[in-house]
Scaffold this active site. Structure first.
Site, short mmCIF file in Angstrom:
data_model
loop_
_atom_site.label_atom_id
_atom_site.label_comp_id
_atom_site.label_asym_id
_atom_site.label_seq_id
_atom_site.Cartn_x
_atom_site.Cartn_y
_atom_site.Cartn_z
N GLU A 89 -0.04 49.68 5.95
CA GLU A 89 0.10 48.25 5.61
C GLU A 89 1.28 47.99 4.68
OE1 GLU A 89 -3.72 46.88 4.23
OE2 GLU A 89 -4.49 46.72 6.27
N GLU A 92 -7.66 49.49 12.29
CA GLU A 92 -8.80 49.37 11.38
C GLU A 92 -9.54 48.09 11.72
OE1 GLU A 92 -7.66 49.31 7.29
OE2 GLU A 92 -6.31 51.01 7.47
C1 GLA Z 1 -6.98 47.86 4.49
C2 GLA Z 1 -6.52 49.27 4.19
C3 GLA Z 1 -7.63 50.27 4.17
C4 GLA Z 1 -8.84 49.71 3.47
C5 GLA Z 1 -9.26 48.43 4.13
C6 GLA Z 1 -10.50 47.83 3.54
O1 GLA Z 1 -6.96 47.58 5.82
O2 GLA Z 1 -5.53 49.69 5.09
O3 GLA Z 1 -7.17 51.42 3.52
O4 GLA Z 1 -8.51 49.47 2.13
O5 GLA Z 1 -8.23 47.50 4.00
O6 GLA Z 1 -10.89 46.67 4.19
#
Ligand code: GLA
Ligand code: GLA
Length: 766
Positions: free
Chosen positions: A253, A401
């Site tokens: 991210e 994710e």
């Molecule tokens: C983000 C991060 C993860 C985690 C999630 C929690 O997507 O990439 O590492 O912290 O949020 O929702």
């Protein structure tokens, strides 16, 4: 049911297993490993005419390779594969097939993957087999590993420990689970930032980031980049040939940036390279305004917050910096890895800190992290984000994710309803995801995210949601064959431009004028009526689209304008929304009225724009409704022949708008250009969409369905598959235009299907 092994899969399986022996078990490279190397050698020489799925895969995820693969039967592939190399190899292979137990990878990799984020470094190794067993039982076929594990991978400067990761990868393979390796650069170890504090980011207010959270490393620091390169290189050297590692995720991210002196100098240097002379920069930014004129590059402040020209360039500079940060790792991995390993990174939907089209250029596919947060799935908005992500590279993508029930960071971390996680998973597949991966498998016992949703609890046993996840996994396996090689295809594209979003957000003029909200107002009716639409950059090829909609193309560079003119002249229908064609590529006002260089094509122009504090009545060919937030007073003008026709007119309002045109449209040969000068309400927008669809002779992918039932279509490899998701809480019946096979029900043929609340149906039409 796990997929049946095919003879082809056996070859790959054995090859994998042998590779594992060579790496994990410390045994020497065996016969089949040599076969594997031989094939790779031949591939490099361009001499391979049959592919082993686990060995060679890059091109386009879920399309080229899968399409080819699906078009050939397993037996044919096997035959091709066996006939090609030397006969001795065949004999040896047959012998090994008979003697080796096939325990490493269970089967061919499914076309649609269910996954989880797994953090083996947080657990004793003795626990790993149990976790992997539970994953296997849930039909999980991919884990993403390693993306925050730097302190375990390089516990001391220059001392690398990758053995544990190697063992984790090998063990996962024994459970039929492939691995995506994350580079750990979003979480630098304490020794690094302590010894080299210059690698820490500086916040915009001048404070230095600290250890103890993540993303504290500065993506612009030359020293930090070198440490990142080195850890990526170490990982690639170890895992770049590992057949169980199918992909890489660079960092995690992106977005955190640094406002330190080093970065500021880079910004000034970047501007120097772009503009060449200060005269050019001063001219394009109109720096006479407020005495902003620069006589030395070092005087230029770092955005954002000032001159619109500077602000836009700052966003592009952030983009270029993050691309460089990413590129260093991509390069390190590509240099040491097998081309079948994909490289991706996980993005955050509409997040606009950088231009995602630029960042995804050198990636093999895009991924995103799909979180609902508080509340429940908004299928239209979420679907729009899937389509955005698919549009980054105009190919299928991964949900890297997504939330297993709930998150820990929203105002209220409510759980998704029973069935809603499955609903979301299939909704993603319908929009072109080829993998859905849950964050996370199990919570670390301590750390900032203890409360986040998981698939197993603190005691290591499944939580109630686990069964629903296992159902998704089973269904992904069932539908893999039907979906392999398929992607969503659309006749209509919506153009999305970061430049335009940045320009509008920098000067909204009406605080509620959210460019993504404007895009949504066009997307929603189009998607609901046609059941398919692409969201792409204005730089994407447009010729294949019957209609192109640019909801708010505020920044209109000359080359884009030229391509749009060509598109219309070639017979396409271009629809422009409010605020289009106002700015040039430097975020300066165009010297022509809106839509700038498209005025002659339109046969009309914007006389004046008005931010609205109250709604304004509008009526005409699309019926009656209101304009809100924004209204432009248009005028039809004759240019080389006929002027535009007026489709909507404002009613009584501020005097200026009264009786004036709100929408213009002009036929140009076989093409057409339409300019919608207002943010139309929820009555007019669907009516406008109906008009566009009728005019273009466009057809919905499937046909009429009850409200709240979402239809998605994936085509390719000679197949046509519909994914139906009932987003309502009541049962719905869908009558099909022709009989189709129910993929999740053993292929039974049906001419109507009943969808329970939040129910899903996967239908194969071809
Ligand atoms: C983000 C991060 C993860 C985690 C999630 C929690 O997507 O990439 O590492 O912290 O949020 O929702
Ligand atoms: C003030 C300033 C002007 C201008 C106007 C805009 O009056 O003195 O320079 O910025 O506001 O409303």
């Amino acid at each position: 049911m796990r997929p049946q092994r095919t003879p082809n899969a056996q070859i790959c399986t054995i090859t994998h297993k042998n590779a594992q022996f060579a790496r994990g078990g410390g045994a020497g490279r065996g016969f089949l490993w040599r076969l594997h190397s031989y094939r790779r050698f031949r591939e490099r020489k361009g001499g391979v005419d049959a592919e082993c799925p686990a060995i060679s895969r890059r091109s386009s995820l879920g399309s080229d390779w899968l399409a080819r693969e699906a078009g050939r039967s397993a037996w044919r592939r096997t035959l091709e594969y066996l006939v090609m190399p030397h006969k001795q190899l065949i004999a040896g292979l047959a012998l090994l097939c008979a003697t080796l137990p096939l325990t490493s990878l269970a089967a061919e990799r499914p076309a649609i993957l269910l996954g989880a984020a797994w953090y083996p470094e947080q657990w004793p190794e003795s626990r790993w087999p149990e976790d992997l067993k539970l994953m296997e039982a849930a039909h999980i076929h991919v884990v993403r590993v390693g993306e925050f594990a730097w302190s375990r991978l390089e516990p001391h400067e220059g001392q690398f420990d990758l053995d544990w990761l190697d063992r984790a990868v090998a063990l996962a393979a024994q459970h039929g689970i492939w691995v995506v390796l994350g580079t750990p650069t979003a979480a630098p170890p304490a020794w690094l930032t302590q010894k080299y504090p210059d690698t820490l980011r500086t916040e915009q207010d001048g404070r230095k980031a600290k250890h103890g959270n993540r993303q504290q490393g500065s993506p612009t620091s030359a020293r930090y980049r070198e440490f990142c390169r080195r850890i990526a290189e170490q990982m690639a050297r170890r895992f770049g040939r590992n057949p169980n590692v199918i992909a890489w995720q660079i960092d995690n991210e992106y977005g955190a940036f640094s406002w330190d002196d080093e970065t500021h100098l880079q910004f000034q240097d970047w501007l120097r390279q772009k503009y060449g002379t200060l005269d050019a920069l001063n001219r394009h930014w109109t720096t006479e305004y407020w005495s902003q004129t620069y006589t030395d590059w070092s005087q230029i402040p770092m955005g954002p917050g000032g001159n619109p020209g500077l602000n836009l360039e700052f966003k592009r500079f952030v983009t270029a910096s993050l691309r460089d940060f990413q590129h260093i790792q991509v390069q390190a991995i590509r240099a040491a890895s097998d081309p079948r390993q994909f490289i991706t990174s996980n993005f955050m939907g509409w997040y606009d800190a950088f231009d995602h089209y630029v960042l995804t250029e050198e990636l093999d596919f895009a991924s995103w992290d799909d979180y609902v947060g508080s509340g429940h799935l908004d299928a239209v908005r979420n679907g729009m984000t899937h389509d955005l992500t698919r549009g980054f590279k105009r190919k299928n993508f991964w949900v890297m994710e997504t939330q297993p029930g709930s998150v820990n960071w929203a105002p209220v971390n409510n759980a998704l309803d029973r069935g809603e996680v499955r609903e979301m998973a299939w909704h993603a597949i319908g929009h072109g995801a080829d993998a859905v991966s849950y964050w996370q498998w199990r919570s670390a016992l301590n750390g900032q995210e203890e409360y986040h949703g998981t698939l197993v609890g603190a005691d290591g046993t499944p939580v109630p949601l686990y069964d629903e996840i296992a159902q998704i996994g089973r269904e992904f396996e069932q539908a893999g064959e039907a979906l392999a090689g398929t992607s969503p295809v659309a006749d209509v594209a919506i153009l999305h431009s970061y430049d335009s979003r940045w320009a509008i957000n920098g000067q909204r003029h009406n605080q509620n004028f959210d460019p993504v909200g404007l895009l949504l107002s066009y997307y929603k009716p189009i998607r609901e009526m046609l059941q398919q639409v692409d969201i792409v950059s204005p730089d994407a090829p447009l010729a294949a689209y019957r209609m192109v909609i640019a909801p708010g193309l505020n920044v209109l560079p000359d080359d884009v304008s030229q391509r749009l003119i060509e598109y219309v002249n070639a017979g396409g229908h271009l629809v422009l929304g409010p605020r289009s064609g106002m700015k040039d590529t430097y975020n300066a006002l165009q010297t022509a009225r809106q839509p700038g260089s498209l005025v002659p094509l339109l046969g009309g122009r914007v006389e004046q724009y008005y931010a609205l504090n109250e709604e304004v009545p509008v009526s005409g060919a699309w019926g009656s409704g209101t304009a809100r937030l924004w209204a432009e007073q248009l005028q039809a003008q004759s240019h080389d022949g006929d002027a535009a026709e007026v489709l909507l007119t404002y009613g009584e309002s501020n005097g200026w708008l009264d009786g004036q045109p709100a929408v213009l449209s002009r036929k140009v040969g076989k093409g057409r250009i339409t300019y919608i000068g207002a943010w139309l309400d929820d009555t007019l927008m669907p009516a406008a969409t109906q008009w566009m669809i009728r005019l273009g002779g466009l057809q919905p992918a499937l046909g009429p369905v009850p409200e709240g039932v979402e239809v998605s279509r994936r085509v390719g490899a000679g197949k046509e598959v519909f994914v139906l998701v009932n987003h309502t809480k009541t049962a719905q019946r869908v009558t099909l235009p022709r009989p189709m096979r129910r993929v999740l029900h053993d292929g039974a043929t049906a001419s109507a299907v009943d969808l329970p609340p939040r129910g899903v149906e996967v239908l194969r039409a071809k």
